[in-house]
Scaffold this active site. Structure first.
Site, PDB file in Angstrom:
ATOM      1  N   ARG A  72      53.648  19.016 -45.129  1.00 23.91           N
ATOM      2  CA  ARG A  72      54.742  19.903 -44.764  1.00 23.91           C
ATOM      3  C   ARG A  72      54.810  19.936 -43.248  1.00 23.91           C
ATOM      4  O   ARG A  72      53.834  20.231 -42.575  1.00 23.91           O
ATOM      5  CB  ARG A  72      54.504  21.307 -45.302  1.00 23.91           C
ATOM      6  CG  ARG A  72      54.461  21.374 -46.833  1.00 23.91           C
ATOM      7  CD  ARG A  72      54.076  22.775 -47.306  1.00 23.91           C
ATOM      8  NE  ARG A  72      53.553  22.722 -48.654  1.00 23.91           N
ATOM      9  CZ  ARG A  72      54.263  23.066 -49.736  1.00 23.91           C
ATOM     10  NH1 ARG A  72      55.492  23.454 -49.607  1.00 23.91           N
ATOM     11  NH2 ARG A  72      53.726  22.995 -50.952  1.00 23.91           N
ATOM     12  N   GLU A 103      63.786  21.698 -51.068  1.00 28.74           N
ATOM     13  CA  GLU A 103      64.738  22.411 -50.245  1.00 28.74           C
ATOM     14  C   GLU A 103      64.475  22.189 -48.740  1.00 28.74           C
ATOM     15  O   GLU A 103      65.387  21.821 -48.004  1.00 28.74           O
ATOM     16  CB  GLU A 103      64.618  23.897 -50.576  1.00 28.74           C
ATOM     17  CG  GLU A 103      65.856  24.692 -50.335  1.00 28.74           C
ATOM     18  CD  GLU A 103      65.478  26.096 -49.892  1.00 28.74           C
ATOM     19  OE1 GLU A 103      64.310  26.488 -50.079  1.00 28.74           O
ATOM     20  OE2 GLU A 103      66.350  26.771 -49.318  1.00 28.74           O
ATOM     21  N   THR A 105      62.801  19.857 -47.250  1.00 29.29           N
ATOM     22  CA  THR A 105      62.999  18.456 -46.894  1.00 29.29           C
ATOM     23  C   THR A 105      64.481  18.127 -46.771  1.00 29.29           C
ATOM     24  O   THR A 105      64.900  17.392 -45.864  1.00 29.29           O
ATOM     25  CB  THR A 105      62.363  17.550 -47.977  1.00 29.29           C
ATOM     26  OG1 THR A 105      61.009  17.944 -48.148  1.00 29.29           O
ATOM     27  CG2 THR A 105      62.453  16.096 -47.600  1.00 29.29           C
ATOM     28  N   ASP A 127      60.556  23.489 -59.483  1.00 25.41           N
ATOM     29  CA  ASP A 127      61.095  24.832 -59.739  1.00 25.41           C
ATOM     30  C   ASP A 127      62.525  24.829 -60.264  1.00 25.41           C
ATOM     31  O   ASP A 127      63.024  25.865 -60.689  1.00 25.41           O
ATOM     32  CB  ASP A 127      61.046  25.649 -58.451  1.00 25.41           C
ATOM     33  CG  ASP A 127      59.624  25.970 -58.043  1.00 25.41           C
ATOM     34  OD1 ASP A 127      58.768  26.082 -58.939  1.00 25.41           O
ATOM     35  OD2 ASP A 127      59.352  26.094 -56.837  1.00 25.41           O
ATOM     36  N   ARG A 171      58.333  30.979 -57.264  1.00 29.34           N
ATOM     37  CA  ARG A 171      58.298  32.066 -56.285  1.00 29.34           C
ATOM     38  C   ARG A 171      59.638  32.775 -56.193  1.00 29.34           C
ATOM     39  O   ARG A 171      59.722  33.980 -56.038  1.00 29.34           O
ATOM     40  CB  ARG A 171      57.957  31.516 -54.901  1.00 29.34           C
ATOM     41  CG  ARG A 171      56.475  31.419 -54.666  1.00 29.34           C
ATOM     42  CD  ARG A 171      56.184  30.578 -53.436  1.00 29.34           C
ATOM     43  NE  ARG A 171      54.889  29.956 -53.616  1.00 29.34           N
ATOM     44  CZ  ARG A 171      53.774  30.430 -53.063  1.00 29.34           C
ATOM     45  NH1 ARG A 171      53.815  31.462 -52.266  1.00 29.34           N
ATOM     46  NH2 ARG A 171      52.626  29.842 -53.285  1.00 29.34           N
ATOM     47  N   GLU A 222      55.504  33.641 -60.910  1.00 30.18           N
ATOM     48  CA  GLU A 222      54.644  34.205 -59.863  1.00 30.18           C
ATOM     49  C   GLU A 222      55.397  35.087 -58.880  1.00 30.18           C
ATOM     50  O   GLU A 222      54.849  35.986 -58.276  1.00 30.18           O
ATOM     51  CB  GLU A 222      53.910  33.088 -59.115  1.00 30.18           C
ATOM     52  CG  GLU A 222      54.858  32.099 -58.460  1.00 30.18           C
ATOM     53  CD  GLU A 222      54.145  30.949 -57.732  1.00 30.18           C
ATOM     54  OE1 GLU A 222      53.049  31.158 -57.197  1.00 30.18           O
ATOM     55  OE2 GLU A 222      54.713  29.841 -57.712  1.00 30.18           O
ATOM     56  N   HIS A 272      48.087  25.168 -60.174  1.00 30.03           N
ATOM     57  CA  HIS A 272      48.455  23.833 -59.732  1.00 30.03           C
ATOM     58  C   HIS A 272      48.602  22.798 -60.833  1.00 30.03           C
ATOM     59  O   HIS A 272      49.217  21.751 -60.638  1.00 30.03           O
ATOM     60  CB  HIS A 272      47.403  23.320 -58.741  1.00 30.03           C
ATOM     61  CG  HIS A 272      47.520  23.932 -57.393  1.00 30.03           C
ATOM     62  ND1 HIS A 272      47.338  25.275 -57.187  1.00 30.03           N
ATOM     63  CD2 HIS A 272      47.836  23.401 -56.195  1.00 30.03           C
ATOM     64  CE1 HIS A 272      47.509  25.536 -55.901  1.00 30.03           C
ATOM     65  NE2 HIS A 272      47.808  24.434 -55.276  1.00 30.03           N
ATOM     66  N   VAL A 273      48.002  23.073 -61.978  1.00 26.53           N
ATOM     67  CA  VAL A 273      48.033  22.085 -63.048  1.00 26.53           C
ATOM     68  C   VAL A 273      49.476  21.770 -63.469  1.00 26.53           C
ATOM     69  O   VAL A 273      49.763  20.709 -64.028  1.00 26.53           O
ATOM     70  CB  VAL A 273      47.164  22.586 -64.228  1.00 26.53           C
ATOM     71  CG1 VAL A 273      47.884  23.616 -65.052  1.00 26.53           C
ATOM     72  CG2 VAL A 273      46.671  21.452 -65.067  1.00 26.53           C
TER      73      VAL A 273
END
Lengths: 341, 341, 341, 341
Positions: A72, A103, A105, A127, A171, A222, A272-273
């Protein structure tokens, strides 16, 4: 032609499939040369790259991760680096750059495109929150992983006669929660788009027990938050360990529901899985098609655009439009889910 | 309201998810009563049914098969039975019938609809060959199963330095072959829409070996056929055992390719495993949405229609339009696949 | 004969397979009658049971959970209830009881056996910590689920250039950590049997980065603890939410490793997903064999025993021996793992 | 030390895990040098090899196939090549050779060992037919793949109200049939060790339908044969295509059962998919341990041996003993399976 490719942002199943597809289409069909920048925009800024021929992409179609690496990069750093980037593009004789990312990027892609660089973006997000495409690769895999976990958790919740609060990724949007919750037959789905009222949630779950059922599964994104003033809620960021998800919503909901329902409630955080590993067939096909059309756009000179899925067709949408707003779960989709929970 | 449901035609992952969704939406949200006819149209003709309440559909979301059973009924038998069916509908006081099935079922649905029965169809096909919907449930699972098999077969083909000809489902269309072949990185894909020339196929596969590769995977839809006069081809139906797939295309292609390439070639026939078992998350969500919208259509009095996916929306299309023609693989989709093989 | 069955303790894939096998063997081959007590020992104490015939166990072989339910009963409550249990056994005319459960259940079984009840136990533990059997059902599934998650996490760790600390089940023993870590090629495995020194662990992981690798996966059993005085460690139980795994070992290790290595480190807690859902083929076969042999033991009058796997044979071991000590990971097995990490 | 490794025979999940483990143990722990011969014994005879360092085995643990390739070499060719092999071993300064393979490979290993070469074998067979080890890697994966297919086929058989005859691997032994059949709850299992009587099989399957069931699953090992004179049976090898499994047992049984039961019966041949792709966690652990112990044996000078699993321990058995006879399904294991079908 000479085309530069890079992957940027978080991991997402299908990145390698896009890279492979770009190389196949460009090299085999058009006789192009393709180079890959290492670690996203960083590679472009530092002119760190390598040639991508057929051998380089052999056997990567089904692999998670990205053979190009990904970091990032701060938007400000990129903004300051525009001239440097342009210099490297000129130096390398590139006719086009294909950045693959989410987004952030795509916003960066737009910035560079506006500054005159020939860019065709490929959207990536587990997402499903990029508005101008029906869906992107990665989402189907994430939903599949979450659903499989929910399938397993159901028998345990039932055996232990518990409420399980399962936290999935998301998120800002509740797409993974919505789809995995629908797919697994969760008994409540909580998404960021609709701040929840813990009393109502308690009522929904409680009604199940009153009806004689012995367990319940609640799927929560989350990023879901309570309606203001309805529940003490500890935002992230206060962890003594400096970790952001310390007091995650699932954990806090479990406490509240256990107290109110007088049933054992436990949080499960899938983590993360959901964003790693082999992509589903769906994601591999979509990623492959995106790569193919990105090369087509390059050859037609359609720059400043992003590939997008509309129905069963791959089309192009302007980068400007692509990053305008997040795609959130609309009320009617949530209503659909609610009735079959 | 009182709604009758039935499932008809071959097995397809997601049938139970549709049934469950219909019952949830109708019973919980609308206070309807739902009955399920046993074994498809047969149940309607023989008035063989049972009540479907929430308990009846508990725990079936992820199960393959159909709790209502399914048989293929001859169109003529159905045509003769129209009056009987109408009689049973009146007798049972049904306000609507929701048949879930493929092309044959939807044609029957149209017949009954034209005769005045209140019908909303739900399309079902693992083959993805119903034209008026982007996709139906079952296809994603079939592609997923085929892709997983192809992933496994690749290492064996490589170890044994063989050509594997893998036959997937698809009598009339090559969608499963196209998608699983793209997803798994097959080296050639053969579909019914484009009669193959064995010389060309030999050239494509041979080129791989000349380039130093040690194996090849060819995916072939069961309905693929050679161009006229290019290859001795034994059509189905001559099996001494009376089985239709005796001299399947994969088997015959394996012989031809082995002879021409002088490499071991073996057929693998994936068969029924593609159409059974747990649906993918994608198919469960789509099936659930179809059930939801079918009940909505019933309540709006939108009869003679079929649920359909268009982009991310569920819409209705007239049954008449739905069964007009098969959706075949268009040339451009085949071209996409070809370049990344 | 008349046989009572019960399942007790935490969820474990394969419980239903044992129940089904007992019923098949007893009912079909011996003409016995089988009843199932509801919710473990509680059902025996409260005489809450139902008949188990072939229909009752139809279709349950591959289902997670237990159709009989399961609760944990306090040993003291059971001790006080021995006479009541004996009364119910006499009343129901039971010739044998087959309890299926873990260490606690087998201890209870021994207690009841010592008091004169005819008991044959079947061992159950996903943790693989029962000493007198090579392995029990449930462990293979748990290891499989953890390994699949680790496979996925690897690509994400690599993409994000992170250290992932993955916490798997195992409060007292490190078997799941050992096997899933070996199977997935983890770079360090931390087990309860060997208190870890955070300096050493840092060295092992750090060496990877020095060698040019960009990520690392550490598998840690939930019960692993640091060597005394080597690292501030917050034991469980202090959670403001009252949840036991608040300051889990993975979370604390992530903080320490991030600080020492100056690399991003993130905890992933796999949790309940390891103990639910469909059993692997291995576990189904083992569970089925255990059920078969438990019935055989009943018919031979071999009471006070437990079924056990030794090599490829199912044998019986005295309950007294079975619960004597936990089976921990021996030094040589840990050494094997270490060298191939 | 300098160690040569090779893989020989058919594909088997876990081969790469053994190779990786050997390299890790030998290179990291002992400071050895390891070379890999290409394409099995052929590589030894033709001195075709490459160095295997840590990089060469990075990321291969979970991959199916073998990075060293594999071909079947005629025993006579090998016998004639013994002196040449010995020459190459001397020339390359090899202290040991570790061949990984099945029955044929181990016989060849014994031949070379008897001629004085320092050999430690590692057994490999998906068929589980090597007598002197409890089990070898590959078998668990094959059983898992077959079981998953059977799980899927069940719902289709039920929907279509059919008998499905599912042919699994096993030319000489019925282990895969036995275990996958037990795991999936097949209704009959037919193995090569017990020639079947079609009348009896018909009776078993027919009894199911008489009891009101609507489908049946029969698992049959490819090598199963009818009792002499009980059924017209076409042996393999007569295929007009020259393919050996032309008139496979499943196909012939389907015809017979359909005729006798007057129910639709269909053959499904799982084929190569059982022997390829990612190994299960179980197979990866076992393969890794075999590699580890093979290196240990080399360092202890324990030549002429093969690694073997006995209970939970890895031991060595003389090659002479290893290849003495096939391990067939014993009567008592078959009886176990029968009763719970």
């Amino acid at each position: 032609m000479r085309i530069g490719v890079l992957t940027s942002g978080g991991d997402c199943p299908g990145l390698n499939a896009v890279i492979r597809s770009i190389v196949h289409r460009a090299v085999v069909d058009h006789g192009d040369e393709v180079i890959g920048f290492q670690d996203g925009w960083k590679g472009l800024l530092e002119c760190d790259y390598r040639k991508l021929d057929l051998d380089a992409v052999s056997g990567i179609l089904a692999l998670g991760g990205t053979i190009l690496g990904s970091t990032r990069v701060q938007p400000t750093r990129l903004r300051e680096g525009v001239e440097r980037a342009k210099g490297h593009v000129a130096e390398l004789g590139l006719d086009a750059i294909i950045p693959i990312g989410g987004e952030g990027t795509l916003k960066a892609a737009r910035l560079l495109s506006d500054s005159g660089l020939p860019i065709v973006g490929v959207p990536k997000t587990i997402d499903n929150d990029i508005a101008s495409t029906d869906v992107t690769f990665g989402f189907d895999t994430a939903v599949g992983v979450a659903t499989e976990a929910l399938d397993r958790l159901k028998t345990t919740a039932e055996s232990h006669q518990r409420v399980l609060i399962v936290e999935v990724m998301g998120r800002h949007t509740g797409w993974i929660a919505l789809h995995s919750g629908m797919a697994a037959g969760a008994h409540a789905i909580v998404v960021p788009e609709r701040p929840f009222h813990v009393d109502e949630l308690t009522k929904v779950v409680g009604a199940r027990f009153e009806a004689g059922k012995k367990f319940a599964i609640v799927v929560v994104a989350e990023g879901a938050r309570p309606q203001d003033g309805t529940m003490a809620f500890e935002a992230g960021g206060t962890d003594v360990y400096g970790h952001e998800r310390f007091a995650g919503v699932a954990r806090q909901l479990a406490v509240e529901l256990e107290r109110r329902l007088e049933k054992e409630a436990r949080p499960v955080i899938l983590g993360h899985v959901q964003r790693g590993g082999t992509p589903t067939a769906y994601d591999r096909v979509l990623a492959t098609r995106f790569g193919w059309y990105a090369v087509e756009a390059v050859h037609r000179g359609d720059f400043g655009q992003m590939t997008a899925l509309r129905g069963t067709d791959i089309t192009l949408v302007p980068l400007a439009e692509a990053v305008e707003h997040l795609k959130t779960v609309p009320a009617e989709r949530y209503a659909e889910a609610e009735c079959v929970l």
